[in-house]
Design a protein around this motif. Structure first.
Motif, PDB file in Angstrom:
ATOM      1  N   PHE A 234      74.030  18.135 136.596  1.00 39.25           N
ATOM      2  CA  PHE A 234      75.198  18.789 136.484  1.00 39.25           C
ATOM      3  C   PHE A 234      76.204  18.186 137.216  1.00 39.25           C
ATOM      4  N   LEU A 238      79.579  19.523 135.556  1.00 40.57           N
ATOM      5  CA  LEU A 238      80.058  20.661 136.103  1.00 40.57           C
ATOM      6  C   LEU A 238      80.335  20.543 137.593  1.00 40.57           C
ATOM      7  N   THR A 276      74.407  28.769 137.072  1.00 38.99           N
ATOM      8  CA  THR A 276      74.336  27.734 136.184  1.00 38.99           C
ATOM      9  C   THR A 276      73.873  28.232 134.671  1.00 38.99           C
TER      10      THR A 276
END
Ligand SMILES: Cc1ncc(COP(=O)(O)O)c(C=O)c1O
Length: 394
Positions: A234, A238, A276
């Motif tokens: 991620f 992210l 998440t």
């Protein structure tokens, strides 16, 4: 005196640490790091996701958890790799790791004994070089061209080292070169892995940050007998701060990696995992990634324009279709670190190419990052770099 193990790097060998430290001065325009654009971090959405995670799973997330990771996040990773990469498996094939960096380390630990041959791209991700070296690997570099690792060179290398254990590759928008391996080569890599009983470690942190060209399926999607371990993260889509990655591999490998992970950190942070899951269930991650890609497209374009405008015309550079880095080759330069030092005096920084090579470095090569600097700084930084390079290229 402390008697360090042979795994511990010698004093004064953290060249990259010193470079990043030198480049951290706020007066310096730095293309050295590999950081995402922080202005795009979805702070508000993630804060809400953390709250929901606490509301729903407060006690669970504060308790010890499973080494393989939170099942809902493993499910997500499984669907994600199926949808994006054509990689199909079961939950037992997925392990959540503390960033993909941990996956690298665990695979190194699981597979590499001192003296084992590990094949890497030339150049390759410098932390992978450090990891494999720490386990005593005999690193052998495989030549690249503008389409990434050359499979003819790979085949030759395998003929010379038929007992090679591991091949490490970053097939999409490679760090450091920005190059992408085309489909036919990926098929060939999977074929060679089966033929030589070689494990491929496919590291794909950048594949989704594509801003031009067509998606190319993962090497793992051509793997029929468990020779490819696929790593995702991620960190670039992210946030790197949560330290969340995953590995998809054959069950036997995942089980061994899980045992090693238990010794390393028992399990990955529960809050990051539950939050998440909440984020991906309640937000459009694909739309967010498109926004990141659009910004990086703009920044990469500005960097290419700056190179054309300010660099000597003999300088070669890659023009990536995604990711965060491009690679520059300056003819006639023997000491890239000397160029770096002069650039620092001119308040601009990059990472010299040397530490990305497992073997003999290519003189005059360096990596530029375009994701982390604002547009006006990119223009000014390229101008400063160009001023120095003009002195070196006659
Ligand atoms: C090729 C490559 N692999 C792995 C990593 C580590 O990423 P993570 O933050 O997922 O540990 C990076 C980070 O920049 C990278 O460039």
């Amino acid at each position: 005196m402390v008697k360090f193990s042979s795994r511990v790097p010698a004093d004064g060998t953290d060249a990259v640490g010193s470079i990043l430290k030198a480049a951290a001065d706020p007066r310096i325009i730095s293309f050295a790091g590999g950081l995402p654009a922080p202005e795009l971090f979805p702070v508000t959405e993630m804060k809400a996701a953390v709250e929901r995670a606490f509301d729903k799973h407060g006690r669970e997330l504060m308790q010890y958890g499973a080494a393989k990771g939170v099942p809902a996040l493993r499910e997500w990773a499984l669907h994600h790799v199926a949808e994006k990469e054509g990689i199909h498996g079961e939950l037992e094939n997925v392990l959540i790791t503390t960033g993909s960096e941990q996956a690298l380390d665990l695979v190194g630990k699981a597979l590499v004994d001192p003296g084992d041959v590990v094949l890497v791209e030339q150049p390759t991700y410098l932390c992978a070089v450090d990891v494999f070296k720490s386990y005593g690997a005999h690193l052998v570099s495989v030549a690249m061209d503008n389409d990434g690792m050359r499979t003819d060179a790979l085949e030759e290398t395998l003929k010379a080292h038929p007992d090679a254990k591991l091949l490490y590759t970053v097939p999409n928008f490679q760090n450091p070169t920005g190059r992408t391996i085309p489909l036919a080569r990926r098929q060939k890599m999977a074929e060679l892995a089966a033929k030589y009983d070689l494990t491929i470690l496919e590291d794909n942190p950048y594949g989704e940050i594509r801003f031009a060209g067509q998606h190319v399926p993962a090497v793992k999607s051509f793997d029929h007998d468990g020779h490819v371990c696929y790593m995702g993260t991620f960190s670039k889509t992210l946030a790197p701060g949560f330290r969340l990655g995953w590995i998809v591999a054959n069950k036997r490998i995942v089980d061994k990696l899980t045992v090693l992970k238990q010794s390393a950190d028992l399990h990955t942070d529960n809050l990051a995992q539950y939050a998440t899951v909440e984020y991906v269930q309640n937000n459009d991650l694909d739309a967010h990634v498109e926004e990141i890609s659009a910004l990086y497209r703009k920044r990469k374009q500005l960097m290419i324009e700056g190179i054309k405008k300010y660099f000597p015309s003999a300088v070669k550079y890659t023009n990536p279709e995604g990711g965060m880095f491009l690679w520059v080759e300056v003819p006639g330069v023997d000491d890239t670190v000397a160029v770096f030092k002069e650039c620092l005096k001119n308040n601009v920084a990059f990472v010299p190419g040397d530490p990305f090579f497992a073997g003999k470095p290519q003189p005059g090569a360096f990596r530029l990052n375009y994701s982390n600097m604002a547009e006006d700084q990119i223009e000014e930084g390229l101008k400063r770099l160009g001023e120095v390079l003009q002195k070196y290229v006659k």
